[in-house]
Design a protein around this motif. Structure first.
Motif, PDB file in Angstrom:
ATOM      1  N   VAL A 142       0.837  -1.211   0.000  1.00 18.94           N
ATOM      2  CA  VAL A 142       0.000   0.000   0.000  1.00 18.94           C
ATOM      3  C   VAL A 142       0.865   1.252   0.000  1.00 18.94           C
ATOM      4  O   VAL A 142       0.667   2.153  -0.817  1.00 18.94           O
ATOM      5  N   TRP A 143       1.849   1.297   0.903  1.00 21.79           N
ATOM      6  CA  TRP A 143       2.616   2.520   1.119  1.00 21.79           C
ATOM      7  C   TRP A 143       3.648   2.792   0.020  1.00 21.79           C
ATOM      8  O   TRP A 143       3.788   3.919  -0.445  1.00 21.79           O
ATOM      9  N   LYS A 144       4.351   1.740  -0.396  1.00 20.21           N
ATOM     10  CA  LYS A 144       5.468   1.924  -1.323  1.00 20.21           C
ATOM     11  C   LYS A 144       5.112   1.691  -2.793  1.00 20.21           C
ATOM     12  O   LYS A 144       5.873   2.079  -3.684  1.00 20.21           O
ATOM     13  N   PHE A 145       3.972   1.072  -3.026  1.00 22.42           N
ATOM     14  CA  PHE A 145       3.599   0.767  -4.414  1.00 22.42           C
ATOM     15  C   PHE A 145       2.281   1.439  -4.820  1.00 22.42           C
ATOM     16  O   PHE A 145       2.260   2.215  -5.778  1.00 22.42           O
ATOM     17  N   LEU A 146       1.193   1.139  -4.110  1.00 21.63           N
ATOM     18  CA  LEU A 146      -0.107   1.696  -4.494  1.00 21.63           C
ATOM     19  C   LEU A 146      -0.130   3.219  -4.419  1.00 21.63           C
ATOM     20  O   LEU A 146      -0.531   3.891  -5.371  1.00 21.63           O
ATOM     21  N   TYR A 147       0.313   3.775  -3.279  1.00 17.82           N
ATOM     22  CA  TYR A 147       0.292   5.224  -3.120  1.00 17.82           C
ATOM     23  C   TYR A 147       1.219   5.913  -4.115  1.00 17.82           C
ATOM     24  O   TYR A 147       0.904   6.993  -4.628  1.00 17.82           O
ATOM     25  N   VAL A 148       2.352   5.296  -4.375  1.00 19.54           N
ATOM     26  CA  VAL A 148       3.306   5.889  -5.318  1.00 19.54           C
ATOM     27  C   VAL A 148       2.721   5.916  -6.726  1.00 19.54           C
ATOM     28  O   VAL A 148       2.793   6.923  -7.439  1.00 19.54           O
ATOM     29  N   GLU A 149       2.117   4.813  -7.128  1.00 23.36           N
ATOM     30  CA  GLU A 149       1.529   4.732  -8.467  1.00 23.36           C
ATOM     31  C   GLU A 149       0.299   5.628  -8.606  1.00 23.36           C
ATOM     32  O   GLU A 149       0.016   6.154  -9.690  1.00 23.36           O
ATOM     33  N   ALA A 150      -0.425   5.798  -7.503  1.00 18.32           N
ATOM     34  CA  ALA A 150      -1.694   6.547  -7.557  1.00 18.32           C
ATOM     35  C   ALA A 150      -1.540   8.006  -7.156  1.00 18.32           C
ATOM     36  O   ALA A 150      -2.539   8.724  -7.083  1.00 18.32           O
ATOM     37  N   ARG A 151      -0.305   8.471  -6.927  1.00 19.51           N
ATOM     38  CA  ARG A 151      -0.114   9.804  -6.357  1.00 19.51           C
ATOM     39  C   ARG A 151      -0.717  10.915  -7.217  1.00 19.51           C
ATOM     40  O   ARG A 151      -1.284  11.879  -6.681  1.00 19.51           O
ATOM     41  N   SER A 152      -0.623  10.783  -8.518  1.00 16.01           N
ATOM     42  CA  SER A 152      -1.198  11.812  -9.385  1.00 16.01           C
ATOM     43  C   SER A 152      -2.716  11.873  -9.228  1.00 16.01           C
ATOM     44  O   SER A 152      -3.299  12.946  -9.096  1.00 16.01           O
ATOM     45  N   GLY A 153      -3.359  10.704  -9.209  1.00 17.82           N
ATOM     46  CA  GLY A 153      -4.800  10.654  -9.027  1.00 17.82           C
ATOM     47  C   GLY A 153      -5.224  11.135  -7.653  1.00 17.82           C
ATOM     48  O   GLY A 153      -6.285  11.761  -7.502  1.00 17.82           O
ATOM     49  N   LEU A 154      -4.406  10.857  -6.641  1.00 14.00           N
ATOM     50  CA  LEU A 154      -4.715  11.317  -5.287  1.00 14.00           C
ATOM     51  C   LEU A 154      -4.694  12.840  -5.210  1.00 14.00           C
ATOM     52  O   LEU A 154      -5.540  13.451  -4.553  1.00 14.00           O
ATOM     53  N   VAL A 155      -3.725  13.452  -5.891  1.00 15.75           N
ATOM     54  CA  VAL A 155      -3.635  14.919  -5.898  1.00 15.75           C
ATOM     55  C   VAL A 155      -4.811  15.521  -6.657  1.00 15.75           C
ATOM     56  O   VAL A 155      -5.426  16.502  -6.211  1.00 15.75           O
ATOM     57  N   LEU A 156      -5.141  14.943  -7.801  1.00 17.49           N
ATOM     58  CA  LEU A 156      -6.289  15.437  -8.563  1.00 17.49           C
ATOM     59  C   LEU A 156      -7.578  15.287  -7.771  1.00 17.49           C
ATOM     60  O   LEU A 156      -8.444  16.174  -7.779  1.00 17.49           O
ATOM     61  N   GLY A 157      -7.708  14.159  -7.071  1.00 20.27           N
ATOM     62  CA  GLY A 157      -8.890  13.949  -6.243  1.00 20.27           C
ATOM     63  C   GLY A 157      -8.978  14.956  -5.119  1.00 20.27           C
ATOM     64  O   GLY A 157     -10.054  15.468  -4.807  1.00 20.27           O
ATOM     65  N   LEU A 158      -7.834  15.252  -4.503  1.00 23.86           N
ATOM     66  CA  LEU A 158      -7.821  16.239  -3.427  1.00 23.86           C
ATOM     67  C   LEU A 158      -8.153  17.618  -3.966  1.00 23.86           C
ATOM     68  O   LEU A 158      -8.857  18.405  -3.313  1.00 23.86           O
ATOM     69  N   THR A 159      -7.668  17.930  -5.162  1.00 24.24           N
ATOM     70  CA  THR A 159      -7.982  19.220  -5.787  1.00 24.24           C
ATOM     71  C   THR A 159      -9.482  19.358  -6.011  1.00 24.24           C
ATOM     72  O   THR A 159     -10.082  20.386  -5.683  1.00 24.24           O
ATOM     73  N   THR A 160     -10.076  18.314  -6.553  1.00 24.70           N
ATOM     74  CA  THR A 160     -11.527  18.316  -6.763  1.00 24.70           C
ATOM     75  C   THR A 160     -12.264  18.470  -5.441  1.00 24.70           C
ATOM     76  O   THR A 160     -13.270  19.195  -5.352  1.00 24.70           O
ATOM     77  N   SER A 161     -11.771  17.801  -4.414  1.00 23.29           N
ATOM     78  CA  SER A 161     -12.401  17.873  -3.095  1.00 23.29           C
ATOM     79  C   SER A 161     -12.312  19.281  -2.517  1.00 23.29           C
ATOM     80  O   SER A 161     -13.290  19.798  -1.960  1.00 23.29           O
ATOM     81  N   ILE A 162     -11.149  19.910  -2.636  1.00 20.26           N
ATOM     82  CA  ILE A 162     -10.982  21.263  -2.094  1.00 20.26           C
ATOM     83  C   ILE A 162     -11.940  22.237  -2.772  1.00 20.26           C
ATOM     84  O   ILE A 162     -12.518  23.116  -2.118  1.00 20.26           O
ATOM     85  N   VAL A 163     -12.129  22.084  -4.081  1.00 17.15           N
ATOM     86  CA  VAL A 163     -13.095  22.929  -4.791  1.00 17.15           C
ATOM     87  C   VAL A 163     -14.487  22.734  -4.196  1.00 17.15           C
ATOM     88  O   VAL A 163     -15.236  23.699  -4.001  1.00 17.15           O
ATOM     89  N   SER A 164     -14.836  21.482  -3.875  1.00 15.98           N
ATOM     90  CA  SER A 164     -16.134  21.211  -3.249  1.00 15.98           C
ATOM     91  C   SER A 164     -16.202  21.818  -1.851  1.00 15.98           C
ATOM     92  O   SER A 164     -17.239  22.358  -1.454  1.00 15.98           O
TER      93      SER A 164
END
Length: 225
Positions: A142-164
């Motif tokens: 989870v920490w070293k593989f999933l989060y690393v691979e998904a980091r771009s999507g996590l940032v985009l998701g957080l951006t969308t959330s902040i707008v909300s």
């Protein structure tokens, strides 16, 4: 609306506008912190407990998904009112900027957790298999593989959330939460000064644009795929 009128509004309400902006930043900031600290683990749990996941558990998956779906389906203003007893228990009051952060944080956690799940789902299955073949533990996967691979999507998701969150912060002004939305209603709508309201709308639009551009830029820079 002329520049002269905008400057007149700024001069007349400068102190109140800065206070409203500060309140909005506080509410959005606290919601964002809650989303990151609790939304990421919750979204990860939803992902790993789903059928075929690393910790597949049907009961846990149904419970977590139902909980998130119920919170997300609640009309926000009704959720604010519904949570008055809990808000009063936590902060001692249901009025004010701090009180408004409680329902905002709940919505933030639920909303971002779903985006976290979606970001993790988009990670190729081969990444998990490769991590397992290298002997990685579940936590390391989870920490070293999933989060690393998904980091771009996590940032985009957080951006969308902040707008909300910014949008939701204008709603809590109706129940005494303060912020730019509250200022627009009290000094614009209720005084029949629509130009004041329009100025606040423009301010919120600019804020959203800044957040969106910043989030998209960071996402592109950390996306190594």
């Amino acid at each position: 609306m002329s520049i002269e009128r905008i400057m007149e509004i700024w001069t007349q309400y400068q102190e109140q506008i800065w206070e409203a902006i500060g309140q909005t930043f506080y509410m959005v900031g606290m919601s964002t912190i809650a989303a990151v600290i609790l939304g990421i683990p919750l979204g990860t749990l939803i992902f790993v407990t789903r059928p075929g996941g690393m910790l597949a558990n049907r009961s846990a998956s149904i419970f977590l998904n139902t909980l998130v779906n119920v919170i997300r389906s609640f009309p926000f203003l009704l959720l604010v009112v519904f949570m008055f007893p809990l808000t009063r228990l936590i902060v001692g009051t249901t009025i004010g900027t701090t009180a408004a952060t409680i329902p905002l944080a709940v919505v933030a956690i639920a909303g971002y957790s779903r985006l976290v799940e979606q970001a993790l789902v988009e990670v190729p299955r081969g990444v998990i298999e490769a991590a397992r073949s290298m002997g990685a533990s579940r936590l390391e996967i989870v920490w070293k593989f999933l989060y690393v691979e998904a980091r771009s999507g996590l940032v985009l998701g957080l951006t969308t959330s902040i707008v909300s969150f910014i949008s939701y912060s204008t709603v809590v002004g109706i129940v005494g939460g303060g912020g730019v939305g509250d200022f627009a209603i009290r000094y614009g709508y209720q005084r029949f000064e629509m130009d004041v309201t329009i100025c606040m709308i423009v301010l919120m639009v600019l804020l959203v644009q800044i957040v969106q551009v910043l989030g998209s830029t960071i996402s592109r820079k950390i996306d190594k795929r």
